[in-house]
Design a protein around this motif. Structure first.
Motif, short mmCIF file in Angstrom:
data_model
loop_
_atom_site.label_atom_id
_atom_site.label_comp_id
_atom_site.label_asym_id
_atom_site.label_seq_id
_atom_site.Cartn_x
_atom_site.Cartn_y
_atom_site.Cartn_z
N GLU A 100 0.81 -1.22 0.00
CA GLU A 100 0.00 0.00 0.00
C GLU A 100 0.85 1.28 0.00
N ILE A 101 2.00 1.24 -0.64
CA ILE A 101 2.93 2.36 -0.56
C ILE A 101 2.32 3.65 -1.12
N GLU A 102 1.52 3.57 -2.17
CA GLU A 102 0.93 4.78 -2.74
C GLU A 102 -0.06 5.41 -1.76
N ASN A 103 -0.87 4.57 -1.14
CA ASN A 103 -1.80 5.09 -0.12
C ASN A 103 -1.03 5.69 1.05
N ILE A 104 0.01 5.00 1.47
CA ILE A 104 0.82 5.49 2.61
C ILE A 104 1.44 6.83 2.29
N ARG A 105 1.95 6.96 1.09
CA ARG A 105 2.55 8.24 0.69
C ARG A 105 1.50 9.35 0.70
N LYS A 106 0.32 9.04 0.22
CA LYS A 106 -0.78 10.03 0.20
C LYS A 106 -1.17 10.42 1.64
N TRP A 107 -1.31 9.43 2.52
CA TRP A 107 -1.72 9.70 3.90
C TRP A 107 -0.69 10.53 4.66
N CYS A 108 0.58 10.16 4.48
CA CYS A 108 1.64 10.77 5.29
C CYS A 108 2.10 12.12 4.80
N GLN A 109 1.80 12.44 3.57
CA GLN A 109 2.25 13.72 3.03
C GLN A 109 1.17 14.79 3.07
N ALA A 110 0.05 14.48 3.67
CA ALA A 110 -1.02 15.45 3.86
C ALA A 110 -1.44 15.41 5.33
N PRO A 111 -2.06 16.48 5.83
CA PRO A 111 -2.51 16.44 7.22
C PRO A 111 -3.45 15.25 7.46
N ILE A 112 -3.19 14.52 8.54
CA ILE A 112 -4.01 13.36 8.88
C ILE A 112 -5.13 13.83 9.81
N ASN A 113 -6.37 13.67 9.36
CA ASN A 113 -7.52 14.07 10.16
C ASN A 113 -8.37 12.85 10.51
N HIS A 114 -9.54 13.10 11.11
CA HIS A 114 -10.41 12.00 11.52
C HIS A 114 -10.82 11.13 10.33
N LYS A 115 -11.18 11.78 9.23
CA LYS A 115 -11.57 11.04 8.03
C LYS A 115 -10.45 10.17 7.51
N THR A 116 -9.22 10.70 7.57
CA THR A 116 -8.06 9.93 7.12
C THR A 116 -7.86 8.69 7.98
N LEU A 117 -8.04 8.82 9.31
CA LEU A 117 -7.88 7.68 10.21
C LEU A 117 -8.88 6.58 9.87
N LEU A 118 -10.11 6.96 9.56
CA LEU A 118 -11.11 5.96 9.18
C LEU A 118 -10.70 5.24 7.90
N GLU A 119 -10.16 6.00 6.95
CA GLU A 119 -9.69 5.41 5.70
C GLU A 119 -8.52 4.46 5.95
N ILE A 120 -7.56 4.89 6.75
CA ILE A 120 -6.41 4.05 7.08
C ILE A 120 -6.88 2.77 7.77
N GLY A 121 -7.81 2.92 8.72
CA GLY A 121 -8.32 1.76 9.43
C GLY A 121 -8.98 0.77 8.50
N GLY A 122 -9.73 1.28 7.52
CA GLY A 122 -10.38 0.39 6.56
C GLY A 122 -9.38 -0.42 5.77
N VAL A 123 -8.23 0.18 5.43
CA VAL A 123 -7.19 -0.55 4.69
C VAL A 123 -6.44 -1.51 5.61
N LEU A 124 -6.08 -1.06 6.80
CA LEU A 124 -5.35 -1.93 7.74
C LEU A 124 -6.10 -3.21 8.03
N ASN A 125 -7.42 -3.13 8.06
CA ASN A 125 -8.22 -4.30 8.41
C ASN A 125 -8.28 -5.34 7.29
N ASN A 126 -7.66 -5.02 6.15
CA ASN A 126 -7.53 -6.03 5.08
C ASN A 126 -6.29 -6.89 5.27
N TYR A 127 -5.47 -6.55 6.27
CA TYR A 127 -4.20 -7.24 6.48
C TYR A 127 -4.10 -7.72 7.94
N SER A 128 -3.16 -8.58 8.17
CA SER A 128 -2.86 -9.04 9.53
C SER A 128 -1.74 -8.18 10.08
#
Length: 374
Positions: free
Chosen positions: A101-129
């Motif tokens: 998920e490097i492209e998503n990670i780059r997008k998340w980390c290079q912009a301000p992380i807000n509540h909406k971003t955390l929900l998006e990150i959580g949705g992706v993390l839950n696809n992995y162990s």
């Protein structure tokens, strides 16, 4: 001769324990609750027993090893400690999926992380162990010499080391504010959250710890100390990292407020208001001496006048700062004031060696021992 005494609150007059409990619950909620990263939503609730809170705190802060490390590096504000702990764990979680998920990670980390971003990150993390690892905190931060607010900047270094992403986003910003609000939900509860933050609870159902403060000596004895000091002609004030609500309300309840001129009570709200007048990212929290300079001058100085105050101050020997942390000591040193370390903070009597190393003027077992040095 001492003419003015400025007290820190947590670890000196009131116990920090409930703040640290709320801090641990904040990090825990943001990692596991469906309102944030949602790693284990079935484990989250808003009313934990004291035993459950102790267990969560022992996990999140490694039996307080993480808290003590942060304190030893001069970090004093609970909100900064929460942010540092959560953000570090977030970076660790992302490092486990960077291969996919490097492209998503780059997008998340290079912009301000807000509540909406955390929900998006959580949705992706839950696809992995993925797994949490609180034991990494001290190991990874020990590689750095960073102190105080530099610790927050070091998160950007870790982002590059662990994720290969260059960023400056991990500073005080939107994610820090999310952490702050969750923390206030836990500490002040639903009934006081609007007064504390101006915003409603994201997760309702929290009673708060505000009505459950613990004094570090009998409240009557501390009240008598304040009365003794003022009767002796000594002016007293407060310089705390607590917000105003969490300072004034307990002082009223404990019948301490009557001993103070409120213009000498400086809280985190005063510091936050001052920081809004400065370039973004400029911190005035301890160990910056702003809190104590403002209290010393009864809030009569503007922000710039405080910052332009020549240091060390004139007649600094007549001012005594009473605190439990290295941050308080460093602020006193910059001002040229005397410093009394009280061994009732997080590290207790184990802090004596550090205070001796930094040549505290006085080291006290309890704030009540002030009488003996005047």
């Amino acid at each position: 001769m001492i003419k003015t005494i400025l007290f820190d609150v947590d670890g000196v007059l009131l116990s920090e324990e409930r703040y640290f409990d709320a801090s641990a619950l904040t990090v825990w909620e943001m990692l596991i609750s469906s309102n944030y990263l949602a790693l284990s939503p079935e484990k989250f609730k808003t009313d934990y027993s004291d035993k459950e809170i102790e267990e969560i705190r022992n996990v999140v802060f490694e039996n307080d090893k993480i808290l003590k490390f942060q304190k030893s590096r001069g970090l004093n504000a609970n909100w900064d400690m929460i942010y540092l702990s959560f953000a570090h764990q977030l970076i660790h979680l992302l490092s486990q999926i960077k291969e996919y998920e490097i492209e998503n990670i780059r997008k998340w980390c290079q912009a301000p992380i807000n509540h909406k971003t955390l929900l998006e990150i959580g949705g992706v993390l839950n696809n992995y162990s993925v797994e949490l690892d609180f034991g990494l905190f001290v190991k990874e931060f020990e590689r750095s010499e960073a102190t105080k607010q530099e610790l927050l900047d070091y998160l950007n270094v870790l982002t590059f080391d662990k994720l290969g992403v260059e960023t400056s986003s991990f500073q005080k910003g939107e994610l820090w504010s999310v952490c702050e609000h969750v923390s206030q939900e836990w500490y002040v509860g639903d009934d006081n959250i609007i007064a504390s933050t101006g915003k409603p609870s994201v997760q309702k159902g929290k009673k708060g710890f505000l009505v459950n403060e613990t004094t570090l000596a009998p409240k009557e004895d501390i009240g008598e100390l304040f009365q003794f000091l003022t009767a002796s002609g000594i002016e007293i004030g407060i310089g705390t990292g607590r917000p105003e609500l969490e300072t004034i309300q307990p002082f009223q309840h404990l019948d301490w407020l009557k001993h103070f001129d409120v213009s000498r009570i400086v809280t985190a709200d005063d510091v936050a208001k001052a920081e809004q007048e400065l370039p973004e990212g400029k911190s005035l929290s301890k160990p910056h001496p702003y809190t104590y300079i403002l209290g010393l001058h009864r809030k009569d100085l503007s922000v710039q006048e405080c910052l332009n105050t020549p240091l060390p101050i004139k007649d600094g020997d007549s001012v005594l700062i009473v605190g439990d942390s290295l941050a308080d000591l460093l602020a006193a040193r910059q001002m040229g004031c005397q410093f009394a370390a009280v061994l009732t903070g997080l590290s207790g009597k184990d802090a004596r060696g550090e205070f001796e190393k930094h040549k505290a003027d006085y080291i006290l077992e309890s704030v009540l021992d002030l009488r003996g040095i005047l």
